[in-house]
Design a protein around this motif. Structure first.
Motif, PDB file in Angstrom:
ATOM      1  N   PRO A   1       0.814  -1.220   0.000  1.00  0.00           N
ATOM      2  CA  PRO A   1       0.000   0.000   0.000  1.00  0.00           C
ATOM      3  C   PRO A   1       0.842   1.263   0.000  1.00  0.00           C
ATOM      4  O   PRO A   1       1.985   1.275   0.465  1.00  0.00           O
ATOM      5  N   ALA A   2       0.250   2.335  -0.499  1.00  0.00           N
ATOM      6  CA  ALA A   2       0.888   3.644  -0.487  1.00  0.00           C
ATOM      7  C   ALA A   2       1.008   4.168   0.947  1.00  0.00           C
ATOM      8  O   ALA A   2       0.302   3.723   1.858  1.00  0.00           O
ATOM      9  N   ARG A   3       1.874   5.132   1.124  1.00  0.00           N
ATOM     10  CA  ARG A   3       2.085   5.700   2.459  1.00  0.00           C
ATOM     11  C   ARG A   3       0.793   6.274   3.020  1.00  0.00           C
ATOM     12  O   ARG A   3       0.491   6.088   4.206  1.00  0.00           O
TER      13      ARG A   3
ATOM     14  N   PHE B   1       5.907  -2.180   6.743  1.00  0.00           N
ATOM     15  CA  PHE B   1       5.448  -1.095   5.883  1.00  0.00           C
ATOM     16  C   PHE B   1       6.473   0.036   5.851  1.00  0.00           C
ATOM     17  O   PHE B   1       6.759   0.600   4.788  1.00  0.00           O
ATOM     18  N   ALA B   2       7.031   0.377   7.011  1.00  0.00           N
ATOM     19  CA  ALA B   2       8.075   1.404   7.043  1.00  0.00           C
ATOM     20  C   ALA B   2       9.284   0.955   6.236  1.00  0.00           C
ATOM     21  O   ALA B   2       9.845   1.735   5.447  1.00  0.00           O
ATOM     22  N   ALA B   3       9.675  -0.305   6.375  1.00  0.00           N
ATOM     23  CA  ALA B   3      10.833  -0.805   5.636  1.00  0.00           C
ATOM     24  C   ALA B   3      10.585  -0.749   4.134  1.00  0.00           C
ATOM     25  O   ALA B   3      11.475  -0.364   3.364  1.00  0.00           O
ATOM     26  N   GLN B   4       9.393  -1.120   3.702  1.00  0.00           N
ATOM     27  CA  GLN B   4       9.076  -1.093   2.277  1.00  0.00           C
ATOM     28  C   GLN B   4       9.098   0.327   1.722  1.00  0.00           C
ATOM     29  O   GLN B   4       9.496   0.560   0.579  1.00  0.00           O
TER      30      GLN B   4
ATOM     31  N   SER C   1      -0.867 -11.920  -0.436  1.00  0.00           N
ATOM     32  CA  SER C   1      -0.453 -10.528  -0.317  1.00  0.00           C
ATOM     33  C   SER C   1       0.990 -10.427   0.159  1.00  0.00           C
ATOM     34  O   SER C   1       1.406 -11.170   1.056  1.00  0.00           O
ATOM     35  N   PRO C   2       1.772  -9.493  -0.392  1.00  0.00           N
ATOM     36  CA  PRO C   2       3.167  -9.366   0.032  1.00  0.00           C
ATOM     37  C   PRO C   2       3.332  -8.860   1.456  1.00  0.00           C
ATOM     38  O   PRO C   2       4.406  -9.015   2.037  1.00  0.00           O
ATOM     39  N   PHE C   3       2.293  -8.271   2.040  1.00  0.00           N
ATOM     40  CA  PHE C   3       2.428  -7.737   3.393  1.00  0.00           C
ATOM     41  C   PHE C   3       1.761  -8.613   4.458  1.00  0.00           C
ATOM     42  O   PHE C   3       1.643  -8.213   5.616  1.00  0.00           O
ATOM     43  N   LEU C   4       1.334  -9.792   4.074  1.00  0.00           N
ATOM     44  CA  LEU C   4       0.776 -10.739   5.044  1.00  0.00           C
ATOM     45  C   LEU C   4       1.623 -12.004   5.094  1.00  0.00           C
ATOM     46  O   LEU C   4       2.133 -12.442   4.076  1.00  0.00           O
ATOM     47  N   PRO C   5       1.775 -12.581   6.289  1.00  0.00           N
ATOM     48  CA  PRO C   5       1.178 -12.179   7.568  1.00  0.00           C
ATOM     49  C   PRO C   5       1.997 -11.165   8.363  1.00  0.00           C
ATOM     50  O   PRO C   5       1.569 -10.733   9.428  1.00  0.00           O
TER      51      PRO C   5
END
Length: 264
Positions: free
Chosen positions: A152-154, A196-199, A238-242
């Motif tokens: 997701p976007a910031r 999310f911060a790292a991405q 999803s790339p951000f799960l889990p």
């Protein structure tokens, strides 16, 4: 009238794979009906992908959606991606279903489509009638929306609640004699800011972090497959799960809380 403290920002509609999102902090602010993974034209897709012949459920899907609009009386409809089914440009029966759907719904409310991996060509075909976001999603008021096939976007991450899709989450429930059934499910839990911060190439302290809840929506289309949330060995899409959620509880469509999805 101010929102009650115990009133959820994203509230599922009991018995349906849909929710109402309160986009503003007050009850008088905009409310959105949110659904995910509509997959218009899926029957044609099942025919050429798997050789499965099914009569179209297009009228049933549209009737369910219009009933939800009647019941919830929202200010807009948000579709969390995969409004259509084809990966490429829609055609044939899918185009016909989408034309009817867009005509009927936009007569009543504005529509925002959060672009999903199955939405190729939707913006070109219907972008003059519906708003189509980038794949990284959008924030509307205090709620972030993303399909879930990309990070997701910031602005989405910095929302008070985040709605995601793509997984079509489901649970396998077994009875005492070994019988089992599949049930669509919601997954809800507090987001973990670290991945999310790292991405985004940031430190967590750089984010305007509001400790959002992540709400992963069940598929609106009951003919689509899904991710077994409680079956060992099945990973998320999803790339951000889990990693992006500290833990998540599973809920059935009727609101039954099953507890942490890993232990259902």
């Amino acid at each position: 009238m101010a929102r009650r403290r115990d009133e959820p920002i994203v509230e599922p509609v009991p018995g349906d794979p849909a929710a109402v999102a309160r986009l503003g902090p007050d009850a008088e602010r905009e409310r959105a009906l949110v659904v995910a993974d509509y997959h218009a034209g899926i029957e044609a897709g099942l025919r050429y992908e798997r050789g499965v012949e099914l009569d179209s459920d297009a009228d049933v899907r549209l009737a369910r959606l219009t009933r939800l609009l009647d019941e919830t009386d929202p200010d807009r409809l948000v579709v969390l991606g995969d409004l259509g089914h084809r990966i490429g440009n829609p055609r044939g029966d899918e185009t016909e279903e989408l034309e009817t759907l867009v005509d009927r719904i936009t007569e009543r409310v504005p529509v925002t489509l959060v672009r999903g991996n199955h939405d190729g060509g939707i913006a070109e075909a219907f972008g003059d009638r519906i708003d189509v976001t980038e794949g990284a999603g959008v924030r509307l008021g205090r709620v972030g929306f993303v399909h879930g096939h990309t990070w997701p976007a910031r602005e989405v991450v910095e929302s008070e609640a985040v709605c995601a899709a793509h997984e079509h989450p489901a649970v396998r429930l077994e009875d005492s004699v070994g019988g089992g059934r599949k049930e669509r499910a919601w997954l809800r839990g507090p987001m973990n800011p670290d991945p999310f911060a790292a991405q985004l190439g940031l430190e967590v302290a750089d984010l305007d972090w509001k400790s959002p809840e992540l709400v992963v929506f069940p598929a609106f289309n009951d003919r689509s497959g899904g991710t077994w949330a409680n079956v060992e060995g099945q990973g998320f899409l999803s790339p951000f799960l889990p990693a992006g959620v500290f833990d998540a509880d599973a809920y059935l469509l009727d609101g039954t809380r099953l507890g942490p999805y890993r232990s259902v």
